[in-house]
Design a protein around this motif. Sequence first.
Motif, PDB file in Angstrom:
ATOM      1  N   VAL A 274      29.339 -70.708  30.940  1.00 41.47           N
ATOM      2  CA  VAL A 274      27.905 -70.587  31.246  1.00 41.47           C
ATOM      3  C   VAL A 274      27.107 -70.488  29.945  1.00 41.47           C
ATOM      4  N   PHE A 275      27.624 -69.731  28.993  1.00 43.94           N
ATOM      5  CA  PHE A 275      26.948 -69.558  27.705  1.00 43.94           C
ATOM      6  C   PHE A 275      26.840 -70.896  26.977  1.00 43.94           C
ATOM      7  N   LYS A 276      27.932 -71.654  27.002  1.00 43.60           N
ATOM      8  CA  LYS A 276      27.958 -72.937  26.306  1.00 43.60           C
ATOM      9  C   LYS A 276      26.861 -73.862  26.849  1.00 43.60           C
ATOM     10  N   GLU A 277      26.668 -73.806  28.159  1.00 44.41           N
ATOM     11  CA  GLU A 277      25.679 -74.693  28.784  1.00 44.41           C
ATOM     12  C   GLU A 277      24.243 -74.227  28.599  1.00 44.41           C
ATOM     13  N   ASN A 278      24.038 -72.899  28.576  1.00 47.19           N
ATOM     14  CA  ASN A 278      22.669 -72.375  28.633  1.00 47.19           C
ATOM     15  C   ASN A 278      22.164 -71.718  27.358  1.00 47.19           C
ATOM     16  N   CYS A 279      23.071 -71.342  26.481  1.00 44.61           N
ATOM     17  CA  CYS A 279      22.658 -70.486  25.366  1.00 44.61           C
ATOM     18  C   CYS A 279      23.068 -71.016  23.996  1.00 44.61           C
ATOM     19  N   ALA A 280      24.189 -71.757  23.949  1.00 47.12           N
ATOM     20  CA  ALA A 280      24.782 -72.119  22.662  1.00 47.12           C
ATOM     21  C   ALA A 280      23.879 -73.011  21.815  1.00 47.12           C
ATOM     22  N   GLY A 303       8.416 -67.276  23.865  1.00 49.94           N
ATOM     23  CA  GLY A 303       7.543 -66.458  24.708  1.00 49.94           C
ATOM     24  C   GLY A 303       7.622 -64.956  24.516  1.00 49.94           C
ATOM     25  N   THR A 304       8.348 -64.489  23.494  1.00 51.98           N
ATOM     26  CA  THR A 304       8.429 -63.037  23.258  1.00 51.98           C
ATOM     27  C   THR A 304       7.170 -62.585  22.521  1.00 51.98           C
ATOM     28  N   ASP A 305       7.020 -61.272  22.345  1.00 54.02           N
ATOM     29  CA  ASP A 305       5.776 -60.748  21.781  1.00 54.02           C
ATOM     30  C   ASP A 305       5.437 -61.463  20.456  1.00 54.02           C
ATOM     31  N   GLY A 337       8.032 -69.473  14.756  1.00 53.23           N
ATOM     32  CA  GLY A 337       8.285 -68.565  15.882  1.00 53.23           C
ATOM     33  C   GLY A 337       9.349 -67.569  15.478  1.00 53.23           C
ATOM     34  N   TYR A 338      10.380 -67.414  16.321  1.00 51.24           N
ATOM     35  CA  TYR A 338      11.458 -66.471  16.015  1.00 51.24           C
ATOM     36  C   TYR A 338      12.796 -67.182  15.915  1.00 51.24           C
ATOM     37  N   GLN A 339      13.612 -66.672  14.995  1.00 49.50           N
ATOM     38  CA  GLN A 339      14.952 -67.226  14.806  1.00 49.50           C
ATOM     39  C   GLN A 339      15.881 -66.703  15.904  1.00 49.50           C
ATOM     40  N   ALA A 340      16.627 -67.603  16.541  1.00 44.41           N
ATOM     41  CA  ALA A 340      17.643 -67.172  17.516  1.00 44.41           C
ATOM     42  C   ALA A 340      18.777 -66.540  16.713  1.00 44.41           C
ATOM     43  N   PRO A 342      22.347 -64.693  15.438  1.00 42.95           N
ATOM     44  CA  PRO A 342      23.757 -64.729  15.835  1.00 42.95           C
ATOM     45  C   PRO A 342      23.984 -63.559  16.793  1.00 42.95           C
ATOM     46  N   LEU A 343      24.949 -63.665  17.685  1.00 41.37           N
ATOM     47  CA  LEU A 343      25.162 -62.602  18.667  1.00 41.37           C
ATOM     48  C   LEU A 343      26.455 -61.819  18.408  1.00 41.37           C
ATOM     49  N   ASP A 344      26.990 -61.934  17.182  1.00 42.96           N
ATOM     50  CA  ASP A 344      28.189 -61.161  16.841  1.00 42.96           C
ATOM     51  C   ASP A 344      27.876 -59.667  16.964  1.00 42.96           C
ATOM     52  N   GLY A 345      28.747 -58.936  17.621  1.00 41.25           N
ATOM     53  CA  GLY A 345      28.578 -57.477  17.746  1.00 41.25           C
ATOM     54  C   GLY A 345      27.359 -57.095  18.560  1.00 41.25           C
ATOM     55  N   ILE A 346      26.898 -58.007  19.432  1.00 42.26           N
ATOM     56  CA  ILE A 346      25.659 -57.766  20.184  1.00 42.26           C
ATOM     57  C   ILE A 346      25.771 -56.518  21.079  1.00 42.26           C
ATOM     58  N   TRP A 347      26.994 -56.187  21.506  1.00 46.35           N
ATOM     59  CA  TRP A 347      27.185 -55.002  22.367  1.00 46.35           C
ATOM     60  C   TRP A 347      26.691 -53.732  21.662  1.00 46.35           C
ATOM     61  N   ALA A 363      19.029 -56.554  31.519  1.00 45.37           N
ATOM     62  CA  ALA A 363      17.569 -56.694  31.612  1.00 45.37           C
ATOM     63  C   ALA A 363      17.087 -57.865  30.756  1.00 45.37           C
ATOM     64  N   LEU A 364      17.809 -58.152  29.653  1.00 43.88           N
ATOM     65  CA  LEU A 364      17.408 -59.301  28.838  1.00 43.88           C
ATOM     66  C   LEU A 364      17.609 -60.595  29.612  1.00 43.88           C
ATOM     67  N   LEU A 365      18.682 -60.649  30.427  1.00 39.64           N
ATOM     68  CA  LEU A 365      19.012 -61.885  31.136  1.00 39.64           C
ATOM     69  C   LEU A 365      18.352 -61.977  32.509  1.00 39.64           C
ATOM     70  N   PHE A 429      15.523 -67.211  29.639  1.00 37.45           N
ATOM     71  CA  PHE A 429      16.580 -68.212  29.842  1.00 37.45           C
ATOM     72  C   PHE A 429      17.670 -67.766  30.810  1.00 37.45           C
ATOM     73  N   GLY A 430      17.737 -66.450  31.071  1.00 38.49           N
ATOM     74  CA  GLY A 430      18.771 -65.970  32.007  1.00 38.49           C
ATOM     75  C   GLY A 430      18.287 -65.900  33.438  1.00 38.49           C
ATOM     76  N   ASP A 431      16.974 -66.018  33.631  1.00 39.50           N
ATOM     77  CA  ASP A 431      16.407 -65.788  34.966  1.00 39.50           C
ATOM     78  C   ASP A 431      16.939 -66.742  36.036  1.00 39.50           C
TER      79      ASP A 431
HETATM   80  C1  HEC Z   1      15.602 -71.970  23.219  1.00 37.30           C
HETATM   81  C2  HEC Z   1      16.480 -71.143  22.446  1.00 37.30           C
HETATM   82  C3  HEC Z   1      17.210 -70.017  23.148  1.00 37.30           C
HETATM   83  C4  HEC Z   1      17.996 -70.097  24.283  1.00 37.30           C
HETATM   84  C5  HEC Z   1      18.288 -71.304  25.138  1.00 37.30           C
HETATM   85  C6  HEC Z   1      18.536 -68.771  24.467  1.00 37.30           C
HETATM   86  N1  HEC Z   1      18.083 -67.923  23.507  1.00 37.30           N
HETATM   87 FE1  HEC Z   1      18.568 -65.992  23.272  1.00 37.30          FE
HETATM   88  N2  HEC Z   1      17.216 -65.791  21.783  1.00 37.30           N
HETATM   89  C7  HEC Z   1      16.481 -66.823  21.252  1.00 37.30           C
HETATM   90  C8  HEC Z   1      15.566 -66.287  20.274  1.00 37.30           C
HETATM   91  C9  HEC Z   1      14.590 -67.075  19.432  1.00 37.30           C
HETATM   92  C10 HEC Z   1      15.767 -64.907  20.273  1.00 37.30           C
HETATM   93  C11 HEC Z   1      14.986 -63.859  19.445  1.00 37.30           C
HETATM   94  C12 HEC Z   1      13.694 -63.567  20.182  1.00 37.30           C
HETATM   95  C13 HEC Z   1      12.963 -62.338  19.698  1.00 37.30           C
HETATM   96  O1  HEC Z   1      13.604 -61.453  19.141  1.00 37.30           O
HETATM   97  O2  HEC Z   1      11.747 -62.270  19.913  1.00 37.30           O
HETATM   98  C14 HEC Z   1      16.821 -64.626  21.222  1.00 37.30           C
HETATM   99  C15 HEC Z   1      17.349 -63.365  21.476  1.00 37.30           C
HETATM  100  C16 HEC Z   1      18.477 -63.154  22.251  1.00 37.30           C
HETATM  101  C17 HEC Z   1      19.165 -61.886  22.353  1.00 37.30           C
HETATM  102  C18 HEC Z   1      18.768 -60.604  21.672  1.00 37.30           C
HETATM  103  C19 HEC Z   1      19.314 -60.547  20.275  1.00 37.30           C
HETATM  104  C20 HEC Z   1      19.084 -59.227  19.603  1.00 37.30           C
HETATM  105  O3  HEC Z   1      19.735 -59.000  18.576  1.00 37.30           O
HETATM  106  O4  HEC Z   1      18.263 -58.426  20.041  1.00 37.30           O
HETATM  107  C21 HEC Z   1      20.243 -62.084  23.173  1.00 37.30           C
HETATM  108  C22 HEC Z   1      21.296 -61.061  23.555  1.00 37.30           C
HETATM  109  C23 HEC Z   1      20.202 -63.457  23.604  1.00 37.30           C
HETATM  110  N3  HEC Z   1      19.118 -64.070  23.027  1.00 37.30           N
HETATM  111  C24 HEC Z   1      21.109 -64.021  24.476  1.00 37.30           C
HETATM  112  C25 HEC Z   1      20.907 -65.264  25.065  1.00 37.30           C
HETATM  113  C26 HEC Z   1      21.699 -65.774  26.154  1.00 37.30           C
HETATM  114  C27 HEC Z   1      22.876 -65.063  26.789  1.00 37.30           C
HETATM  115  C28 HEC Z   1      21.199 -66.997  26.464  1.00 37.30           C
HETATM  116  C29 HEC Z   1      21.636 -67.930  27.560  1.00 37.30           C
HETATM  117  C30 HEC Z   1      21.491 -67.433  28.909  1.00 37.30           C
HETATM  118  C31 HEC Z   1      20.120 -67.264  25.541  1.00 37.30           C
HETATM  119  N4  HEC Z   1      19.972 -66.188  24.723  1.00 37.30           N
HETATM  120  C32 HEC Z   1      19.404 -68.434  25.491  1.00 37.30           C
HETATM  121  C33 HEC Z   1      16.590 -68.149  21.592  1.00 37.30           C
HETATM  122  C34 HEC Z   1      17.261 -68.645  22.689  1.00 37.30           C
END
Ligand code: HEC
Length: 448
Positions: A274-280, A303-305, A337-340, A342-347, A363-365, A429-431
């Motif tokens: 699911v992650f590969k398709e929606n988040c990677a 769309g974040t603050d 905007g904001y940098q996506a 890395p999610l290493d150690g996100i827990w 709540a994030l998803l 993106f998780g909604d």
């Molecule tokens: C279009 C690009 C994009 C997609 C697709 C996306 N994200 Fe993100 N994600 C971001 C960005 C940019 C941020 C940082 C936003 C901020 O902090 O305002 C973020 C933040 C996060 C965070 C919080 C990181 C932190 O350190 O607080 C998590 C966890 C996360 N994303 C997980 C996911 C997951 C799981 C998915 C798939 C369901 C996903 N994201 C899909 C761009 C994306």
Amino acid sequence: MRRWIVALGLLVEFVVPSHAQETDSAADRGRRAMTETGFLKPAWSDAAFLRAGSLWKEGAPDPEEDRADYTRAFTHRYGLHPAPFENDGLPMGLKRGVLADGTKRGIQIDCLVCHGGSIGGTSYVGLGNTQLNLKALLNELTLADRRALPPSTFVLNSSRGTVNAGMVAAVLLSVRNTDLSFRYFPLPMGTNLPEMDVPPWWHMARKATMYYDGRTDARSVRSSMQFLLGEKTLEQFKDLEPTFRDILAYFKSLKPPPYPFAVDRARAERGRVVFKENCARCHGTYGPDGVYPNKIVELDVIGTDPARAHGLGLPLVKHYNATWFGEDYPVNEKMTGYQAPPLDGIWATAPYLHNGSVPTLAALLDSSQRPTRFKRPPSTGFEHYDTVNVGWKHEVVPEGPLPSSTTPFEASFIFDSSRFGLGNQGHTFGDALSDEERAAVIEYLKTL
Ligand code: HEC
Ligand code: HEC
């Protein structure tokens, strides 16, 4: 014979330098510099540390009677954590001040006041501090030194955990000329930054650009030295640059702690798909062949603050770029905007988003689950950790005035997403995922 020499050479290379690296690599020098060195002159007397407790309405243990007990109370009061290295009996984030002749006197704060955290009773250098009440710490040390508080021109922190490091840097830079000489009247910076959550240093190994807006090249050593702008001269900055190059190497050597609880491997594997398709596409892939795309996402997509992204004024960026700080790696003048991240150690790094406005991954998803106001846990002990929603157990605080019995200390734990810069909107993106897909992604995220 030749083969043997080659084989022996390889063996020697394998055994000897890896040992030598352990004792004298850049990362190791950087670790020592970060944990053993005080870079700043004292800001408070030693007595201020011991007297601060006398300002607490709730009372404090007597430091003369039991210093360890007092230090524990002090550490908890201001949201600090025990130092996982020798620190003259001080909590992580405080350091003995260093005089011009190198002698230690009084106390100072250092990078680890914000960048040193703990989880489950273990302290980590580089884990963002989600408990810190920096304003209370600075104010009460100053009052304990019987000095008046300096006027405050911006909100340093409205509650615990978030901190306005950006405005600290902006104000410090505004009283420097382009050649970094001090000036009396601050330059206009057109900057209004909000409080933020502190990112973990272990991301630096993956990042090509740094900070939440990704506008600075992650190879910039100098940008990490901005915090020293309170007192260092240009010459001193130049002398310290090699040390901070080692410190950057140290950041890149840091690894997140592994998730300490059980993981449902089959579910995590479904989550990986699911992650590969929606988040990677934004967050990259993980494991030995993991690729991090270093994607900076437009504000209207994420769309974040927007306050952090908009808040960095062009006059500040131009001024920074005209100084020694921006000479090698200037800040990008264009805001995207904001940098996506890395999610290493996100827990281990809840609450989430750049402003720490979302307490759990669940709540994030699922953006319908995000509380407008919530109370942070009283500590980062595992008894407050939520292994299902992943993040901190939290009390939802209803809107409207707080009960009159709420003390300022209790109120300091309440995160209010209706404040400037602390909005919890966006990243939806998780909604669209099903509950089972979300749960699977969360299981997968535990393994990163
Ligand atoms: C279009 C690009 C994009 C997609 C697709 C996306 N994200 Fe993100 N994600 C971001 C960005 C940019 C941020 C940082 C936003 C901020 O902090 O305002 C973020 C933040 C996060 C965070 C919080 C990181 C932190 O350190 O607080 C998590 C966890 C996360 N994303 C997980 C996911 C997951 C799981 C998915 C798939 C369901 C996903 N994201 C899909 C761009 C994306
Ligand atoms: C007052 C709290 C505070 C102090 C003190 C502080 N930082 Fe930070 N640091 C932050 C915050 C908040 C951010 C995120 C800033 C942003 O992106 O706007 C950050 C970002 C960083 C980053 C970029 C991380 C990333 O993933 O992009 C580095 C590197 C860093 N700090 C190093 C340091 C060093 C080195 C020191 C000491 C010389 C220091 N910081 C002192 C709060 C602090």
